[in-house]
Design an enzyme around this catalytic site. Structure first.
Site, PDB file in Angstrom:
ATOM      1  N   GLU A 115      29.052   5.841 -64.454  1.00 54.27           N
ATOM      2  CA  GLU A 115      29.515   6.622 -65.623  1.00 54.27           C
ATOM      3  C   GLU A 115      31.026   6.846 -65.604  1.00 54.27           C
ATOM      4  O   GLU A 115      31.496   7.904 -66.024  1.00 54.27           O
ATOM      5  CB  GLU A 115      28.811   7.986 -65.669  1.00 54.27           C
ATOM      6  CG  GLU A 115      27.321   7.896 -65.730  1.00 54.27           C
ATOM      7  CD  GLU A 115      26.805   7.691 -67.133  1.00 54.27           C
ATOM      8  OE1 GLU A 115      27.215   8.423 -68.027  1.00 54.27           O
ATOM      9  OE2 GLU A 115      25.994   6.783 -67.311  1.00 54.27           O
ATOM     10  N   GLY A 116      31.749   5.879 -65.093  1.00 55.32           N
ATOM     11  CA  GLY A 116      33.213   6.001 -65.016  1.00 55.32           C
ATOM     12  C   GLY A 116      33.606   6.480 -63.632  1.00 55.32           C
ATOM     13  O   GLY A 116      33.203   7.566 -63.210  1.00 55.32           O
TER      14      GLY A 116
ATOM     15  N   GLY B 122      32.138  -9.083 -65.440  1.00 55.21           N
ATOM     16  CA  GLY B 122      33.601  -9.035 -65.587  1.00 55.21           C
ATOM     17  C   GLY B 122      34.107  -7.810 -66.312  1.00 55.21           C
ATOM     18  O   GLY B 122      35.262  -7.766 -66.750  1.00 55.21           O
TER      19      GLY B 122
ATOM     20  N   THR C 290      27.830  -2.414 -68.578  1.00 60.78           N
ATOM     21  CA  THR C 290      28.562  -3.155 -67.544  1.00 60.78           C
ATOM     22  C   THR C 290      28.206  -4.643 -67.535  1.00 60.78           C
ATOM     23  O   THR C 290      27.058  -5.023 -67.770  1.00 60.78           O
ATOM     24  CB  THR C 290      28.240  -2.531 -66.167  1.00 60.78           C
ATOM     25  OG1 THR C 290      28.559  -1.145 -66.230  1.00 60.78           O
ATOM     26  CG2 THR C 290      29.042  -3.178 -65.051  1.00 60.78           C
TER      27      THR C 290
END
Ligand SMILES: Cc1cc2nc3c(=O)[nH]c(=O)nc-3n(C[C@H](O)[C@H](O)[C@H](O)COP(=O)(O)OP(=O)(O)OC[C@H]3O[C@@H](n4cnc5c(N)ncnc54)[C@H](O)[C@@H]3O)c2cc1C
Length: 405
Positions: free
Chosen positions: A385-386, A151, A148
């Site tokens: 994790e999404g 942006g 991550t």
């Protein structure tokens, strides 16, 4: 499917229960009140090492790809022992640890989220160099995973940390955020792009070792919950990393294999994250049920109905996590099942925490009851994790036969 829990695993779950009651939960509450992560020198971590935790499950004789060993590692860095059924063992232990305190569980020493990419993409020499120290660690050691950026979150194709080849090195420049345990880690798996115009095709994964010149500006992020572990931002400024630290070497990155490595890693860890959400949800449900019993709320059919519904949803979520892990143990593809587990479990857990807050009413709202902490802790489970939305996109696209975006 076979979800048998053998005597050895029962014993280990009982051990975690005891550790959870006496150490993990009190430490989590203490860190929450202090508003800062548990110190890396805390004696609790040395105790974990004595108990055989905080280790890698990589064996020097085992060079199988993550697809065959998927799920052997999770954020807690917990040691899962035997190889057979390791993913299922992982989700069971993850749930129990998170029941007591998910923040403390993630702060456990070990290679953590950094291990799956090393397992799935690393060469034997890299596994030896970066994982062997976690076999019999001389002190608590951590690994970290940094995808991550300020942006780039859900859209991993948007990462802008750049990597440029320079002789026998790569030069990394960029910013990372929210990486678990990064400032205390021996090394961090840093995802960078060799060519942003190629999207995920340009991705490369590096092992950046602590102390590398240009790696710095560590800043622990402020979080609403899960305060016991550090989520850390850092920068890479003309950070020179030896080519031997490019995970898997150059040849690995033909055919978007960098992205594939990241996805394999997520398929291994998503069921664990789901299981951790179930653990938090179970803790919230227990608080709600205990309060309902103590305050004679059981006579109210609406309260009973909501308790029952929440319990059922948590059970469904747990089964999805178990199935995703079981498939990994059978060396079968589990991408959709991993996404389903990750989509379902945090929603059920959030519902349990909300129910707890409502049943406890003003007691919960005062802010010094465990339920309020669980309510703050649980939200991140839908993000890491999404996010839930991203999992639903993955499932929907597969259902309709659309290519992965
Ligand atoms: C506690 C915590 C720990 C973390 N640990 C790590 C770590 O160890 N390492 C690491 O690399 N990262 C870590 N992260 C970062 C985490 O992976 C990101 O926060 C996550 O990927 C979401 O990214 P974002 O926050 O930038 O949100 P965004 O991607 O900006 O999304 C914002 C919202 O928009 C939604 N959204 C985005 N795209 C779509 C779309 N196409 N369709 C529909 N909805 C969409 C999202 O679901 C979300 O609700 C952590 C985050 C938290 C909160």
């Amino acid at each position: 499917m076979n979800f048998t829990i053998d005597a050895d695993l029962r014993k280990r779950l009982a051990g975690i229960r005891e550790l959870g009651r006496t150490q993990i939960r009190p430490l989590g509450i203490e860190a929450d009140r202090a508003g800062k992560p548990v110190d890396p020198d805390h004696p609790f971590y040395a105790l974990l090492l004595k108990l055989g935790l905080g280790r890698t499950r990589w064996l020097p004789t085992d060079d199988s790809a993550l697809g065959r060993t998927a799920g052997r590692q999770h954020e807690s860095g917990d040691s899962l022992g035997s190889r057979a059924g390791a993913s299922l063992t992982g989700v069971l232990l993850s749930e129990e640890l998170a029941y007591w305190d998910r923040g403390v569980a993630v702060s456990f020493p070990g290679p953590g989220l950094g291990e799956p990419p090393v397992l799935s993409m690393g060469t034997h020499e890299q596994k030896e160099r970066f994982l062997a120290r976690f076999r019999e660690p001389d002190r608590p050691r951590w690994g970290s995973f940094a995808m991550t950026e300020p942006g780039a979150g859900s859209d991993v194709a948007a990462i802008r940390t750049s990597c440029k080849r320079d002789g026998d090195d790569w030069i990394l420049d960029g910013e990372k955020s929210f990486a678990a345990n990064a400032s205390r880690a021996d090394w961090i798996i840093v995802w960078a792009t060799a060519d942003a115009s190629q999207g995920r095709g340009g991705h490369r994964a590096f092992v950046v070792e602590q102390g590398t010149p240009g790696l710095g500006d560590f800043k622990i992020e402020k979080k609403m919950g899960l305060k016991a572990y550090e989520s850390t931002s850092f920068t890479l400024r003309s950070c020179r990393v030896p080519a031997s630290n490019l995970l898997g070497g150059d040849e690995r990155y033909a055919k978007r294999a960098g992205f594939k490595g990241a996805m394999e890693s997520f398929n291994a860890t998503r069921p664990m994250i789901g299981a951790m959400a179930v653990g938090i949800g179970r803790a919230a449900l227990d608080e709600a049920a205990a309060f309902a019993r103590e305050h004679d709320l059981g006579g109210d059919a609406r309260v009973r109905d909501r308790l029952e519904r929440t319990r059922r949803k948590l059970r469904v979520a747990r089964l999805l996590c178990w199935r995703a892990a079981w498939l990994a143990d059978q060396q079968q593809p589990n991408m959709i099942e991993a996404s389903m587990a990750k989509a379902q479990a945090p929603t059920a857990a959030l519902e349990a925490a909300l129910l707890g807050m409502e049943v406890l009413g003003e007691v919960g709202a005062r802010g010094d009851h465990l339920i309020e902490k669980l309510f703050r802790d649980v939200k991140a489970m839908d993000i890491v994790e999404g996010t839930g939305q991203i999992q639903r996109i993955v499932i929907g696209r597969q259902l309709l036969g659309l290519p992965r975006s």
